[in-house]
Scaffold this motif. Structure first.
Motif, PDB file in Angstrom:
ATOM      1  N   LEU A 221      34.531  21.813  49.075  1.00  0.00           N
ATOM      2  CA  LEU A 221      34.177  23.119  49.798  1.00  0.00           C
ATOM      3  C   LEU A 221      33.425  24.050  48.966  1.00  0.00           C
ATOM      4  CD1 LEU A 221      37.923  23.596  51.293  1.00  0.00           C
ATOM      5  CD2 LEU A 221      35.804  22.514  52.405  1.00  0.00           C
ATOM      6  N   MET A 222      33.805  24.035  47.727  1.00  0.00           N
ATOM      7  CA  MET A 222      33.147  24.976  46.637  1.00  0.00           C
ATOM      8  C   MET A 222      33.415  24.623  45.283  1.00  0.00           C
ATOM      9  SD  MET A 222      35.524  28.467  47.161  1.00  0.00           S
ATOM     10  CE  MET A 222      34.490  29.382  46.004  1.00  0.00           C
ATOM     11  N   VAL A 223      32.617  25.016  44.382  1.00  0.00           N
ATOM     12  CA  VAL A 223      32.809  24.619  42.985  1.00  0.00           C
ATOM     13  C   VAL A 223      32.927  26.071  42.275  1.00  0.00           C
ATOM     14  CG1 VAL A 223      31.954  23.823  40.983  1.00  0.00           C
ATOM     15  CG2 VAL A 223      31.655  22.495  43.067  1.00  0.00           C
ATOM     16  N   GLU A 224      33.863  26.336  41.731  1.00  0.00           N
ATOM     17  CA  GLU A 224      34.235  27.631  41.176  1.00  0.00           C
ATOM     18  C   GLU A 224      34.111  27.682  39.655  1.00  0.00           C
ATOM     19  OE1 GLU A 224      35.284  31.797  41.755  1.00  0.00           O
ATOM     20  OE2 GLU A 224      34.316  30.140  42.943  1.00  0.00           O
ATOM     21  N   LYS A 225      33.866  28.576  38.783  1.00  0.00           N
ATOM     22  CA  LYS A 225      33.800  28.898  37.559  1.00  0.00           C
ATOM     23  C   LYS A 225      35.231  29.177  37.160  1.00  0.00           C
ATOM     24  CE  LYS A 225      28.996  29.729  36.356  1.00  0.00           C
ATOM     25  NZ  LYS A 225      28.867  28.764  35.638  1.00  0.00           N
ATOM     26  N   THR A 226      35.822  28.560  35.764  1.00  0.00           N
ATOM     27  CA  THR A 226      37.111  29.321  35.377  1.00  0.00           C
ATOM     28  C   THR A 226      36.511  29.971  34.475  1.00  0.00           C
ATOM     29  OG1 THR A 226      37.161  27.278  34.049  1.00  0.00           O
ATOM     30  CG2 THR A 226      38.160  27.184  36.115  1.00  0.00           C
ATOM     31  N   VAL A 227      37.471  31.094  34.123  1.00  0.00           N
ATOM     32  CA  VAL A 227      37.334  32.275  32.956  1.00  0.00           C
ATOM     33  C   VAL A 227      38.696  32.484  32.324  1.00  0.00           C
ATOM     34  CG1 VAL A 227      35.559  33.428  34.299  1.00  0.00           C
ATOM     35  CG2 VAL A 227      37.594  34.121  34.426  1.00  0.00           C
ATOM     36  N   LEU A 228      38.526  32.778  30.901  1.00  0.00           N
ATOM     37  CA  LEU A 228      39.357  33.195  30.103  1.00  0.00           C
ATOM     38  C   LEU A 228      39.711  34.650  30.551  1.00  0.00           C
ATOM     39  CD1 LEU A 228      38.819  31.337  26.832  1.00  0.00           C
ATOM     40  CD2 LEU A 228      40.737  30.867  28.425  1.00  0.00           C
ATOM     41  N   CYS A 229      40.869  35.237  30.473  1.00  0.00           N
ATOM     42  CA  CYS A 229      41.146  36.521  30.921  1.00  0.00           C
ATOM     43  C   CYS A 229      42.648  36.994  30.172  1.00  0.00           C
ATOM     44  CB  CYS A 229      41.197  36.910  32.229  1.00  0.00           C
ATOM     45  SG  CYS A 229      42.034  35.976  33.494  1.00  0.00           S
ATOM     46  N   ALA A 230      42.738  38.422  30.113  1.00  0.00           N
ATOM     47  CA  ALA A 230      43.784  38.930  29.511  1.00  0.00           C
ATOM     48  C   ALA A 230      43.932  40.442  29.841  1.00  0.00           C
ATOM     49  CB  ALA A 230      44.134  38.711  28.017  1.00  0.00           C
ATOM     50  N   SER A 231      45.007  40.978  29.704  1.00  0.00           N
ATOM     51  CA  SER A 231      44.949  42.348  30.015  1.00  0.00           C
ATOM     52  C   SER A 231      44.734  43.238  28.895  1.00  0.00           C
ATOM     53  CB  SER A 231      46.594  42.746  30.529  1.00  0.00           C
ATOM     54  OG  SER A 231      47.319  42.766  29.172  1.00  0.00           O
TER      55      SER A 231
ATOM     56  N   LEU B 296      40.213  33.843  41.605  1.00  0.00           N
ATOM     57  CA  LEU B 296      41.375  34.273  41.598  1.00  0.00           C
ATOM     58  C   LEU B 296      41.486  35.855  41.161  1.00  0.00           C
ATOM     59  CD1 LEU B 296      43.836  31.199  41.187  1.00  0.00           C
ATOM     60  CD2 LEU B 296      43.109  32.300  43.359  1.00  0.00           C
ATOM     61  N   VAL B 297      40.665  36.069  40.237  1.00  0.00           N
ATOM     62  CA  VAL B 297      40.843  37.294  39.183  1.00  0.00           C
ATOM     63  C   VAL B 297      39.496  38.122  39.364  1.00  0.00           C
ATOM     64  CG1 VAL B 297      42.144  36.117  37.602  1.00  0.00           C
ATOM     65  CG2 VAL B 297      39.713  35.945  37.260  1.00  0.00           C
ATOM     66  N   LYS B 298      38.649  38.099  40.212  1.00  0.00           N
ATOM     67  CA  LYS B 298      37.292  38.750  40.428  1.00  0.00           C
ATOM     68  C   LYS B 298      37.911  39.983  40.515  1.00  0.00           C
ATOM     69  CE  LYS B 298      35.148  37.850  44.018  1.00  0.00           C
ATOM     70  NZ  LYS B 298      34.281  37.199  45.021  1.00  0.00           N
ATOM     71  N   ASP B 299      38.592  40.289  41.485  1.00  0.00           N
ATOM     72  CA  ASP B 299      38.922  41.935  41.827  1.00  0.00           C
ATOM     73  C   ASP B 299      39.742  42.508  40.449  1.00  0.00           C
ATOM     74  OD1 ASP B 299      37.972  41.506  44.154  1.00  0.00           O
ATOM     75  OD2 ASP B 299      39.903  41.208  45.307  1.00  0.00           O
ATOM     76  N   ASP B 300      40.350  41.697  39.852  1.00  0.00           N
ATOM     77  CA  ASP B 300      41.030  42.388  38.439  1.00  0.00           C
ATOM     78  C   ASP B 300      40.122  42.630  37.562  1.00  0.00           C
ATOM     79  OD1 ASP B 300      43.825  42.090  39.712  1.00  0.00           O
ATOM     80  OD2 ASP B 300      43.677  39.972  39.201  1.00  0.00           O
ATOM     81  N   LEU B 301      39.156  41.761  37.635  1.00  0.00           N
ATOM     82  CA  LEU B 301      38.075  42.062  36.509  1.00  0.00           C
ATOM     83  C   LEU B 301      37.211  43.295  36.695  1.00  0.00           C
ATOM     84  CD1 LEU B 301      36.976  38.422  35.684  1.00  0.00           C
ATOM     85  CD2 LEU B 301      38.227  39.786  34.179  1.00  0.00           C
ATOM     86  N   GLN B 302      36.951  43.222  38.020  1.00  0.00           N
ATOM     87  CA  GLN B 302      36.162  44.704  38.470  1.00  0.00           C
ATOM     88  C   GLN B 302      36.874  45.796  38.157  1.00  0.00           C
ATOM     89  OE1 GLN B 302      34.863  43.214  42.477  1.00  0.00           O
ATOM     90  NE2 GLN B 302      33.390  41.817  41.882  1.00  0.00           N
ATOM     91  N   ALA B 303      38.137  45.814  38.457  1.00  0.00           N
ATOM     92  CA  ALA B 303      39.133  46.963  38.406  1.00  0.00           C
ATOM     93  C   ALA B 303      39.418  47.204  36.776  1.00  0.00           C
ATOM     94  CB  ALA B 303      40.268  46.747  39.511  1.00  0.00           C
ATOM     95  N   GLY B 304      39.203  46.413  36.155  1.00  0.00           N
ATOM     96  CA  GLY B 304      39.625  46.575  34.645  1.00  0.00           C
ATOM     97  C   GLY B 304      40.964  46.198  34.572  1.00  0.00           C
ATOM     98  N   ARG B 305      41.838  45.574  35.449  1.00  0.00           N
ATOM     99  CA  ARG B 305      43.106  45.262  35.063  1.00  0.00           C
ATOM    100  C   ARG B 305      43.108  44.067  34.245  1.00  0.00           C
ATOM    101  NH1 ARG B 305      43.196  46.431  40.506  1.00  0.00           N
ATOM    102  NH2 ARG B 305      42.670  44.128  41.353  1.00  0.00           N
ATOM    103  N   LEU B 306      42.211  43.297  34.102  1.00  0.00           N
ATOM    104  CA  LEU B 306      41.988  41.979  33.334  1.00  0.00           C
ATOM    105  C   LEU B 306      40.545  42.265  32.659  1.00  0.00           C
ATOM    106  CD1 LEU B 306      43.668  39.056  35.496  1.00  0.00           C
ATOM    107  CD2 LEU B 306      44.450  40.333  33.416  1.00  0.00           C
ATOM    108  N   LEU B 307      40.480  41.747  31.683  1.00  0.00           N
ATOM    109  CA  LEU B 307      39.376  41.883  30.817  1.00  0.00           C
ATOM    110  C   LEU B 307      38.898  40.145  30.455  1.00  0.00           C
ATOM    111  CD1 LEU B 307      40.125  44.490  28.145  1.00  0.00           C
ATOM    112  CD2 LEU B 307      38.689  44.769  30.469  1.00  0.00           C
TER     113      LEU B 307
END
Length: 306
Positions: A161-171, A247-258
């Protein structure tokens, strides 16, 4: 009577798939003893034992395996007969049973379901949001959505259906309390939050711009069988997680995750639809898969220069 023999075979198939008489009987709206009598009638008719019985479960004998293989052909013929009638007008209708990972299902599958029902109101949905890998055919699902490389057996068809990149993230809280890693090797001194289930344990294979891909080793104080749980753990400052961007795009944009090590290639994961191999695919299944492909395709895919 031939029809009663077919019913007994179908009940036998259900017992074999469920592993017990009680569940098989309930699937047909019948009692445990009725399911047991159906199998006994078959054994008396053929003069062979079809199932090995214990107090906890049942298993197929060699003769039972042969009958089960033939029974699958009967089930397929019945399904094709139903599909022939269902596709007379080509209009999607009936119940569509889907299994999908919890986090992914809530974020990208439910919106497609909502739009689909506005177009095809005669389709009803039964959805299981779980990161546990289900037995698609045995558990009665029409469609499964899976994340990661999946090699289905011969009874299943897969469609990416789609191919999605994975990212490392933390608060920000986690990264404030310790030095952020500057390269892949320094991850070994950090708390890593990893996915793990009965069927799969996540391994991190990362590549620095100046090195070859390599597996990451480090402290893993938490493993979970839920991507949504890993996201919540990362948000709570428990460590660094490797998750699909969707799964984390919105959190990254809002600064909840980096982002952690944003220049490192963390790889990609395919998001795949799996469905039983059928000569006649019900309109509700076929149309919904098409809707997923259409809705999840990158906006610029068709416009990209060749």
């Amino acid at each position: 009577m031939a029809d009663s023999k077919v019913n007994d075979i179908l009940l036998f198939m259900s017992v074999a798939a469920a592993g017990n008489f009680a569940s098989a009987g309930r699937a047909f709206g019948l009692s445990r003893s009725t399911a047991g009598k159906a199998v006994t009638r078959l054994e008396d008719r053929y003069g062979v034992r079809l199932l090995n019985r214990t107090t906890r479960a049942v298993s197929l004998t060699e003769a039972g395996q042969r009958l089960f293989a033939q029974g699958e052909a009967i089930q397929a013929a019945i399904a094709e007969a139903d599909a022939c009638l269902d596709t007379v007008d080509g209009i999607p209708k009936g119940t569509l049973r889907i299994t999908a990972p919890d986090a992914l299902g809530r974020r990208i599958i439910l919106p497609v379901v909502a739009r689909f029902q506005k177009t095809w109101p005669d389709v009803r949905f039964e959805i299981s949001f779980s990161d546990t890998v289900s037995r698609i055919i045995e558990d009665g699902f029409d469609l499964a959505i899976r994340v990661g490389v999946t090699t289905p057996d011969a009874t299943l068809i897969s469609r990416t259906l789609m191919v999605e990149k994975t990212v490392l993230c933390a608060s920000p809280v986690y990264l404030t309390n310790r030095d952020a890693p500057r390269n892949v090797d320094q991850l070994s001194s950090h708390d890593l939050l990893q996915f793990s289930s009965v069927a799969k344990r996540q391994a991190w294979s990362l590549q620095d711009p100046s090195s070859f891909p390599g597996n990451v080793s480090g402290r893993v104080p938490l493993r979970m069988d839920s991507a949504e749980g890993l996201r919540a753990a990362a948000l709570a400052g428990m460590g660094i997680a490797l998750l699909p961007m969707v799964l984390v795009k919105d959190d990254l944009q809002a600064g909840r995750l980096l982002r952690v090590l944003p220049d490192v290639d963390c790889g990609e994961v395919p998001i795949i639809a799996l469905y039983p191999h059928k000569k006649f695919l019900e309109p509700r299944v076929r149309r919904f898969i098409d809707a997923l492909v259409s809705d999840l395709a990158p906006p610029s895919a068709d416009a990209a220069p060749h």
